[in-house]
Design a protein around this motif. Structure first.
Motif, PDB file in Angstrom:
ATOM      1  N   HIS A 148       0.799  -1.210  -0.107  1.00 39.86           N
ATOM      2  CA  HIS A 148       0.028   0.055  -0.011  1.00 39.86           C
ATOM      3  C   HIS A 148       0.940   1.033  -0.067  1.00 39.86           C
ATOM      4  O   HIS A 148       2.233   1.083   0.212  1.00 39.86           O
ATOM      5  N   ILE A 149       0.210   2.300  -0.248  1.00 36.29           N
ATOM      6  CA  ILE A 149       0.886   3.561  -0.203  1.00 36.29           C
ATOM      7  C   ILE A 149       0.099   4.240   1.048  1.00 36.29           C
ATOM      8  O   ILE A 149      -1.078   4.041   1.140  1.00 36.29           O
ATOM      9  N   PRO A 150       0.964   4.666   2.305  1.00 31.53           N
ATOM     10  CA  PRO A 150       0.350   5.254   3.128  1.00 31.53           C
ATOM     11  C   PRO A 150      -0.682   6.304   3.228  1.00 31.53           C
ATOM     12  O   PRO A 150      -0.961   6.777   2.127  1.00 31.53           O
ATOM     13  N   SER A 151      -1.398   6.149   4.288  1.00 27.48           N
ATOM     14  CA  SER A 151      -2.416   7.386   4.324  1.00 27.48           C
ATOM     15  C   SER A 151      -2.143   8.709   3.911  1.00 27.48           C
ATOM     16  O   SER A 151      -0.988   9.158   4.289  1.00 27.48           O
ATOM     17  N   GLN A 152      -3.243   9.090   2.991  1.00 25.97           N
ATOM     18  CA  GLN A 152      -2.737  10.374   2.294  1.00 25.97           C
ATOM     19  C   GLN A 152      -3.752  11.691   3.148  1.00 25.97           C
ATOM     20  O   GLN A 152      -3.489  12.890   2.916  1.00 25.97           O
ATOM     21  N   SER A 154      -6.527  12.653   3.647  1.00 25.39           N
ATOM     22  CA  SER A 154      -7.863  12.992   3.360  1.00 25.39           C
ATOM     23  C   SER A 154      -8.318  12.426   2.193  1.00 25.39           C
ATOM     24  O   SER A 154      -7.497  11.825   1.198  1.00 25.39           O
ATOM     25  N   LYS A 155      -9.505  12.364   1.725  1.00 22.32           N
ATOM     26  CA  LYS A 155     -10.126  11.792   0.306  1.00 22.32           C
ATOM     27  C   LYS A 155      -9.662  12.413  -0.793  1.00 22.32           C
ATOM     28  O   LYS A 155      -9.207  12.011  -1.759  1.00 22.32           O
ATOM     29  N   GLU A 156      -9.574  13.912  -0.832  1.00 21.74           N
ATOM     30  CA  GLU A 156      -8.991  14.758  -1.861  1.00 21.74           C
ATOM     31  C   GLU A 156      -7.648  14.372  -2.179  1.00 21.74           C
ATOM     32  O   GLU A 156      -7.166  14.206  -3.444  1.00 21.74           O
ATOM     33  N   ALA A 157      -6.644  14.132  -0.865  1.00 18.00           N
ATOM     34  CA  ALA A 157      -5.280  13.801  -1.282  1.00 18.00           C
ATOM     35  C   ALA A 157      -5.013  12.513  -1.898  1.00 18.00           C
ATOM     36  O   ALA A 157      -4.242  12.117  -2.495  1.00 18.00           O
ATOM     37  N   ALA A 158      -6.102  11.442  -1.414  1.00 24.58           N
ATOM     38  CA  ALA A 158      -6.048  10.188  -1.897  1.00 24.58           C
ATOM     39  C   ALA A 158      -6.389  10.324  -3.456  1.00 24.58           C
ATOM     40  O   ALA A 158      -5.821   9.409  -4.194  1.00 24.58           O
ATOM     41  N   ASP A 159      -7.360  10.826  -3.710  1.00 24.35           N
ATOM     42  CA  ASP A 159      -7.777  11.107  -5.169  1.00 24.35           C
ATOM     43  C   ASP A 159      -6.616  11.409  -6.000  1.00 24.35           C
ATOM     44  O   ASP A 159      -6.413  10.988  -7.211  1.00 24.35           O
ATOM     45  N   LYS A 160      -5.884  12.411  -5.542  1.00 27.66           N
ATOM     46  CA  LYS A 160      -4.923  12.985  -6.357  1.00 27.66           C
ATOM     47  C   LYS A 160      -3.567  11.809  -6.484  1.00 27.66           C
ATOM     48  O   LYS A 160      -3.088  11.909  -7.546  1.00 27.66           O
ATOM     49  N   LYS A 161      -3.351  11.224  -5.416  1.00 28.62           N
ATOM     50  CA  LYS A 161      -2.255  10.066  -5.629  1.00 28.62           C
ATOM     51  C   LYS A 161      -2.680   9.197  -6.424  1.00 28.62           C
ATOM     52  O   LYS A 161      -1.938   8.561  -7.404  1.00 28.62           O
ATOM     53  N   ALA A 162      -3.940   8.787  -6.553  1.00 32.67           N
ATOM     54  CA  ALA A 162      -4.587   7.742  -7.302  1.00 32.67           C
ATOM     55  C   ALA A 162      -4.365   8.377  -8.766  1.00 32.67           C
ATOM     56  O   ALA A 162      -3.790   7.360  -9.809  1.00 32.67           O
ATOM     57  N   ALA A 163      -4.584   9.652  -9.204  1.00 34.81           N
ATOM     58  CA  ALA A 163      -4.416  10.008 -10.324  1.00 34.81           C
ATOM     59  C   ALA A 163      -2.918   9.932 -10.782  1.00 34.81           C
ATOM     60  O   ALA A 163      -2.534   9.422 -12.085  1.00 34.81           O
ATOM     61  N   GLU A 164      -2.114  10.044 -10.220  1.00 35.42           N
ATOM     62  CA  GLU A 164      -0.636   9.953 -10.187  1.00 35.42           C
ATOM     63  C   GLU A 164      -0.352   8.492 -10.587  1.00 35.42           C
ATOM     64  O   GLU A 164       0.579   8.055 -11.660  1.00 35.42           O
ATOM     65  N   TYR A 174      -7.089   0.345  -4.923  1.00 35.65           N
ATOM     66  CA  TYR A 174      -8.383   1.175  -4.453  1.00 35.65           C
ATOM     67  C   TYR A 174      -7.973   1.897  -3.069  1.00 35.65           C
ATOM     68  O   TYR A 174      -7.267   1.627  -2.605  1.00 35.65           O
ATOM     69  N   ILE A 175      -8.803   2.877  -2.949  1.00 36.95           N
ATOM     70  CA  ILE A 175      -8.762   3.783  -1.750  1.00 36.95           C
ATOM     71  C   ILE A 175      -9.346   3.060  -0.503  1.00 36.95           C
ATOM     72  O   ILE A 175     -10.584   2.968  -0.686  1.00 36.95           O
ATOM     73  N   LEU A 176      -8.589   2.969   0.587  1.00 37.59           N
ATOM     74  CA  LEU A 176      -9.232   2.453   1.828  1.00 37.59           C
ATOM     75  C   LEU A 176      -9.897   3.702   2.562  1.00 37.59           C
ATOM     76  O   LEU A 176      -9.149   4.598   2.802  1.00 37.59           O
ATOM     77  N   GLN A 177     -11.128   3.351   2.972  1.00 29.47           N
ATOM     78  CA  GLN A 177     -11.908   4.373   3.584  1.00 29.47           C
ATOM     79  C   GLN A 177     -12.362   4.183   5.026  1.00 29.47           C
ATOM     80  O   GLN A 177     -13.054   4.855   5.702  1.00 29.47           O
ATOM     81  N   ALA A 178     -12.347   2.841   5.223  1.00 29.72           N
ATOM     82  CA  ALA A 178     -12.806   2.423   6.643  1.00 29.72           C
ATOM     83  C   ALA A 178     -11.885   2.984   7.687  1.00 29.72           C
ATOM     84  O   ALA A 178     -10.744   3.489   7.533  1.00 29.72           O
ATOM     85  N   LYS A 183      -6.828   4.411   6.910  1.00 34.00           N
ATOM     86  CA  LYS A 183      -7.840   5.418   6.080  1.00 34.00           C
ATOM     87  C   LYS A 183      -7.186   6.111   5.348  1.00 34.00           C
ATOM     88  O   LYS A 183      -6.286   7.047   5.619  1.00 34.00           O
ATOM     89  N   TYR A 184      -7.742   6.023   4.059  1.00 33.71           N
ATOM     90  CA  TYR A 184      -7.354   7.038   3.054  1.00 33.71           C
ATOM     91  C   TYR A 184      -5.796   6.499   2.566  1.00 33.71           C
ATOM     92  O   TYR A 184      -5.249   7.559   1.745  1.00 33.71           O
ATOM     93  N   ALA A 185      -5.581   5.366   2.999  1.00 36.60           N
ATOM     94  CA  ALA A 185      -4.258   4.826   2.305  1.00 36.60           C
ATOM     95  C   ALA A 185      -4.763   4.181   0.838  1.00 36.60           C
ATOM     96  O   ALA A 185      -5.920   3.996   0.645  1.00 36.60           O
ATOM     97  N   ILE A 186      -3.952   3.881   0.033  1.00 34.09           N
ATOM     98  CA  ILE A 186      -4.070   3.327  -1.335  1.00 34.09           C
ATOM     99  C   ILE A 186      -3.569   1.927  -1.388  1.00 34.09           C
ATOM    100  O   ILE A 186      -2.319   1.646  -1.189  1.00 34.09           O
TER     101      ILE A 186
END
Length: 255
Positions: A148-152, A154-164, A174-178, A183-186
């Protein structure tokens, strides 16, 4: 003839009387009875004492009051005392100093609840008493490994990392939200073995993903750690043999 027999008997009786009186001496010497009596009394060497002289001589020859008895008691008590001392020394056990413990503190664990019960049953045979202690610790039973990629944060930061990641050609994530530390790790994949997770991490590195990490997954449980103090080398070796039966149980020195 009768006269001759009479005088013969008379002479024989006289000779027997003289022999019985010792007038003819003994078979070993020619000493006659009067001479023996004279030598026995030895009157020339005898000294007559007055009454006062006789009483003084008797007092000088008498032992002091209790002297013989005290000397006899002391003589009797000396060997008795020596014998008693020897018997006491023989009964007294030889005091051999106990060897110093080779290991001041030994730690064994962690063990899950089931293994801990079995391990304690074996320790009981060693009769360690208050030298043994147990501590409960929270641990994780690892059932899988996650890349995984450690928690970002927030959801906005996680979405930005997903785009990269998509830009780098990585699409399986997928983004972890539990609610959890992740939470907010990928998540980039979950694997049964650590070696499989390491292989995935190496592949991602080749694609330009350098912030990915590996972490174990599994439920949180209570494990137990044991500490035993003042062990000799033989007992420590036995405990090491017990610990080898359980996966993940280490034996090491402690403070």
């Amino acid at each position: 003839m009768l006269r001759l027999a009479f005088w013969s008997l008379l002479f024989l009786n006289a000779a027997l009387f003289a022999y019985a009186q010792g007038l003819f001496g003994t078979g070993k010497s020619n000493e006659h009875e009067p001479a023996r009596l004279k030598r026995q009394f030895n009157t020339a060497k005898m000294t007559l004492l007055t009454r006062e002289q006789a009483e003084a001589a008797a007092k000088a020859a008498a032992p002091p009051p209790g002297g013989d008895e005290a000397d006899g008691a002391a003589a009797a008590s000396a060997p008795a005392s020596a014998a008693a001392t020897a018997a006491t020394a023989a009964k007294a056990p030889t005091q051999t100093p106990a060897p110093a413990p080779a290991f001041a503190c030994t730690e064994i664990g962690p063990l899950d609840a089931g293994d801990a019960r079995r391990f304690e049953a074996r320790l009981a045979a060693l009769d360690l008493g208050d030298r043994q202690s147990r501590q409960a610790v929270q641990a994780q039973d690892v059932t899988s490994w996650i890349v995984h990629i450690p928690s970002q944060g927030s959801k906005e930061a996680a979405d930005k990392k997903a785009a990269e990641l998509r830009t780098l050609g990585v699409t399986n994530f997928y983004i972890l939200q539990a609610d959890s530390p992740l939470k907010y790790a990928i998540s980039l994949g979950v694997f049964k073995t650590e070696s499989s997770a390491q292989a995935m991490l190496a592949q991602l590195g080749k694609q330009g993903v350098h912030t990915a990490r590996i972490a174990p997954r599994g439920p949180q449980t209570t494990h137990y750690v044991y500490r035993v103090r003042s062990l000799d080398a033989a007992t420590r070796k036995r405990i090491e043999g017990y610990a080898e039966r359980y996966d993940g149980a280490d034996v090491k020195s402690c403070n």
